[in-house]
Design a protein around this motif. Structure first.
Motif, PDB file in Angstrom:
ATOM      1  N   SER A 104       0.835  -1.208   0.000  1.00  0.00           N
ATOM      2  CA  SER A 104       0.000   0.000   0.000  1.00  0.00           C
ATOM      3  C   SER A 104       0.867   1.254   0.000  1.00  0.00           C
ATOM      4  N   SER A 107       1.708   1.761  -3.591  1.00  0.00           N
ATOM      5  CA  SER A 107       0.579   2.033  -4.487  1.00  0.00           C
ATOM      6  C   SER A 107       0.078   3.462  -4.337  1.00  0.00           C
ATOM      7  N   THR A 123      -4.762  -2.245  -8.539  1.00  0.00           N
ATOM      8  CA  THR A 123      -3.844  -2.978  -7.676  1.00  0.00           C
ATOM      9  C   THR A 123      -4.464  -4.316  -7.314  1.00  0.00           C
ATOM     10  N   SER A 126      -2.994  -4.128  -2.760  1.00  0.00           N
ATOM     11  CA  SER A 126      -2.903  -3.071  -1.752  1.00  0.00           C
ATOM     12  C   SER A 126      -4.260  -2.871  -1.107  1.00  0.00           C
ATOM     13  N   THR A 127      -4.341  -3.214   0.188  1.00  0.00           N
ATOM     14  CA  THR A 127      -5.643  -3.249   0.839  1.00  0.00           C
ATOM     15  C   THR A 127      -5.923  -2.030   1.708  1.00  0.00           C
ATOM     16  N   THR A 132      -8.007   4.155  -2.307  1.00  0.00           N
ATOM     17  CA  THR A 132      -9.155   4.584  -3.102  1.00  0.00           C
ATOM     18  C   THR A 132      -9.899   5.740  -2.440  1.00  0.00           C
ATOM     19  N   ARG A 145      -9.025  -1.588  -7.413  1.00  0.00           N
ATOM     20  CA  ARG A 145      -8.364  -2.785  -6.900  1.00  0.00           C
ATOM     21  C   ARG A 145      -9.177  -4.024  -7.251  1.00  0.00           C
ATOM     22  N   CYS A 147      -8.630  -6.555  -4.891  1.00  0.00           N
ATOM     23  CA  CYS A 147      -8.666  -7.158  -3.556  1.00  0.00           C
ATOM     24  C   CYS A 147      -9.638  -6.382  -2.674  1.00  0.00           C
ATOM     25  N   ARG A 149     -10.556  -4.460   1.273  1.00  0.00           N
ATOM     26  CA  ARG A 149      -9.991  -3.330   2.008  1.00  0.00           C
ATOM     27  C   ARG A 149      -9.729  -3.730   3.457  1.00  0.00           C
ATOM     28  N   ASP A 353     -13.583   0.346  -5.589  1.00  0.00           N
ATOM     29  CA  ASP A 353     -13.383  -0.837  -4.762  1.00  0.00           C
ATOM     30  C   ASP A 353     -14.308  -1.956  -5.212  1.00  0.00           C
TER      31      ASP A 353
END
Lengths: 377, 305
Positions: A104, A107, A123, A126-127, A132, A145, A147, A149, A353
């Protein structure tokens, strides 16, 4: 004589260049960036393998908009400064799209460069919520992303801790990184809200190898559970050193443990480690053929490999849909829409997201991480 | 009390490792007045050699632990010493007598080169080593049930370091090589006029420093069980700090500095916060340097005319 020879060499070089240029103009250059070197190189490898496979598969099917894809790999070593340099490099190479970065803390600064250069960034790993959230606050439209969050991940971990360790002593530690501290704080917040206060809150340093002092401290404090916001290298060493000192506290961590390198560090000490991660993408129906293809190459597509594959799929699908590589058109096409990827269906919200992202619990057992059904509820 | 003893053991182990590396910095500085920034990388190479040697021994079936450790130590010390010698020969000797900054820049270049060389030759991923020596000795137990224990490895590290330090002090104080080294330290030109082979002495200094760094590398590999090509940087910075704290150029100073830094880190983590242990270390360094600019045991540099 010499002059003629030079002339000939010059002419042939020119001819070669002349032939090469039109062939290259056909290709679309896309990139994946992450820690290809450094202590988190295992994750860089996941990104690279996923991106390579996606590009090969898409090219085999004729490419995007009838053009072949060419993959660039950027190495940020999980260092924010290097991430900005890599992002600038990729921007001068005029890449159409970046599937990255991993950390992260990489990113977030890189996303600004991509925004200025009109490059779409998805990404895979990157959580941190800020990625975002801040992009949305600034009105950027290029950040996405595949993934979940950390506010979601931390909430489920925090509630689980509060429920299962009521009245026990929990130590919350993080590695001061954007990801690690972000996740640890989200977990702490959720745990506190559910009525459990941590007995210890400490920060370690990325790259450190010696945690014996911290472990003696936890041992003296009678800690029952350690929650660790950070990556697998530090996490692995903490567990190993804890078991050596005879501290038997349960070790709980997040998604930056998903690489079998974790087990290589801990050995048997890692038995029973609990972590949160999305439902195993390797078990998704859509991933079946691709997982087999990876395994045939002698590679287990663990962790974020398939997330990177999915990021490229989302971009490719949006490009085909809009018949364009323009970031504004692509962004509008992704926002609020659903994409079928190797991970399953990804539903995007207005911020970029994945709104249907889920987190579940895993337990490390004999060198593998296994999903534990119904543990979060 | 029990807690204090446990943290003392943790700190001493860490400090012993720092001290072993710090000696390499301080000896080179003492003799040629140069900071060998590639020394951290030499230590890293020692650690990699340990992993390679342990793996090799596993393949040929030498699994009796004490013998394996000794063989690994010898292999690592020999090859690391060869690296130390080569680095001096290639990167520093041609620059001797030139501007003071030239070998410094050369050292930084060498550090980057060695790091990248290992990264390419061995891969960027971490190298794990399964535990070689396991188990610990419980020393005492407090009323609340907190047991103080020292692991066999911690014991080995502390004892080995003490042994090496004693041997080293003897070497410097009593042997002819030590005499040449002390002569070179005092005045390089005068020593050469009096028949001391300066080049050989300096080469041997690098070889000895590298061999000690190799011991630290082997120990750290067994202790933490995981290394990567980047470990030399952080360890190098800490050991250099130790050398400066103790008084760079002074051998007992390097030992004292290493131990102090290990203890400061452990006790700051123990009684204050883990987060600021590095800050604490450097604050103490600054304070010491304000009151004793040459470090704890350093002698003020005499201006030579």
């Amino acid at each position: 004589m010499n002059r003629i020879a030079f002339g000939l060499i010059g002419a042939s070089a020119f001819a070669a260049a002349a032939f090469a240029v039109p062939a290259m103009a056909q290709d679309i250059t896309i990139a994946s960036a992450g820690p290809m070197t450094g202590q988190y190189a295992a994750f860089g490898m996941q990104l690279r393998r996923g991106a390579e496979m996606a590009v090969a598969d898409i090219n085999a099917r004729g490419g995007v908009l009838g053009r072949k894809l060419k993959l660039e790999i950027g190495d940020d070593a999980c260092d924010p400064k290097q991430a900005v340099a890599v992002a600038n490099q990729l921007a001068t190479k005029k890449v159409a799209f970046v599937a990255g970065h991993f950390c992260s803390s990489s990113s977030i600064p890189a996303s600004q460069i991509y925004n200025e250069s009109g490059i779409l960034q998805i990404t895979p790993a990157s959580t941190n919520p800020r990625l975002t959230d801040e992009a949305a606050a600034k009105g950027w439209n290029n950040v996405f992303r595949t993934c979940g969050r950390d506010d979601a991940q931390g909430t489920i971990a925090g509630q689980w801790l509060a429920k299962n360790y009521k009245g026990k002593k929990v130590a919350v530690i993080h590695d001061k990184s954007t990801y690690g501290k972000g996740l640890a704080d989200e977990t702490k917040k959720a745990m506190n809200a559910a009525g459990l206060t941590e007995a210890m809150y400490e920060a370690i340093t990325q790259g450190d190898k010696d945690f014996t002092a911290l472990i003696s401290k936890m041992k003296a404090g009678g800690i029952d559970v350690i929650y660790h916001g950070g990556y697998h290298t530090e996490g692995g060493l903490i567990v190993r050193q804890a078991r050596e000192q005879g501290l038997r506290a349960v070790f709980v961590s997040g998604d930056a443990l998903v690489d079998n390198e974790y087990w290589k560090i801990t050995g048997a000490a890692g038995q029973g480690t609990i972590m949160t991660f999305a439902p195993d993408p390797r078990k998704s129906q859509n991933a079946k053929g691709i997982v087999e293809k990876f395994k045939a190459q002698g590679y287990d597509p663990e962790g974020y490999t398939l997330y990177t594959y999915a990021a490229i799929q989302v971009w490719a699908a949006a490009a085909e849909k809009t018949k364009s590589l323009d970031v504004n058109k692509l962004s509008a096409a992704i926002r609020g829409n659903k994409f079928t990827t190797v991970l399953g269906d990804l539903q995007y919200d207005k911020k970029g997201d994945v709104s249907n992202a889920k987190y579940v619990f895993y337990i490390w057992d004999n060198g593998e991480y296994k999903e534990v059904p119904n543990m979060g509820s | 009390m029990e807690y204090f003893v446990q943290q003392l053991i943790n700190g001493l182990t860490l400090g012993a490792i720092y001290a072993l590396i710090a000696i390499g910095y301080t000896m080179v500085y003492g003799i040629i007045g140069m900071i060998n920034f590639a020394h951290g990388e030499i230590y890293m190479i020692g650690a990699f050699l340990a992993v390679i040697a342990f793996t090799g021994l596993g393949i040929i079936g030498l699994t009796w632990v004490p013998a394996a450790i000794i063989v690994v130590l010898l292999i690592a010390m020999f090859f690391t010493a060869a690296y130390g010698w080569t680095v001096e020969r290639i990167a520093y000797r041609p620059l001797r007598g030139s501007h003071r900054l030239a070998p410094l820049i050369s050292a930084i270049g060498m550090s980057i080169f060695l790091q990248n060389y290992v990264q390419i030759a061995q891969g960027a991923k971490i190298k794990p080593l399964p535990p070689v020596v396991q188990g610990n000795i419980p020393l005492m137990e407090s009323a609340s049930g907190f047991t103080v224990s020292i692991s066999y490895l911690q014991l080995i590290i502390i004892l080995l370091t003490v042994g090496l330090m004693l041997g080293f002090t003897y070497l410097i104080q009593r042997t002819s090589l030590g005499r040449s080294q002390r002569a070179c330290e005092q005045d390089l030109k005068m020593a050469s006029l009096l028949g001391v082979d300066v080049d050989r002495t300096i080469s041997l200094t690098f070889v000895m420093g590298a061999a000690l760094a190799a011991v630290a590398g082997v120990m750290i590999t067994m202790y933490y069980g995981v290394i990567d090509f980047f470990i030399g940087f952080l360890a190098g910075v800490k050991a250099f700090t130790a050398a400066v704290l103790g008084g760079i150029g002074s051998l007992p100073g390097a030992m004292l500095g290493g131990l102090l830094i290990g203890l400061i880190e452990a006790f700051w983590s123990a009684y204050f916060s883990v987060e600021y242990k590095d800050v604490a270390t450097f604050v103490i360094l600054v304070v010491v340097l304000i009151f004793r600019p040459t470090g704890l045991l350093g002698r003020p540099e005499v201006e030579k005319v």
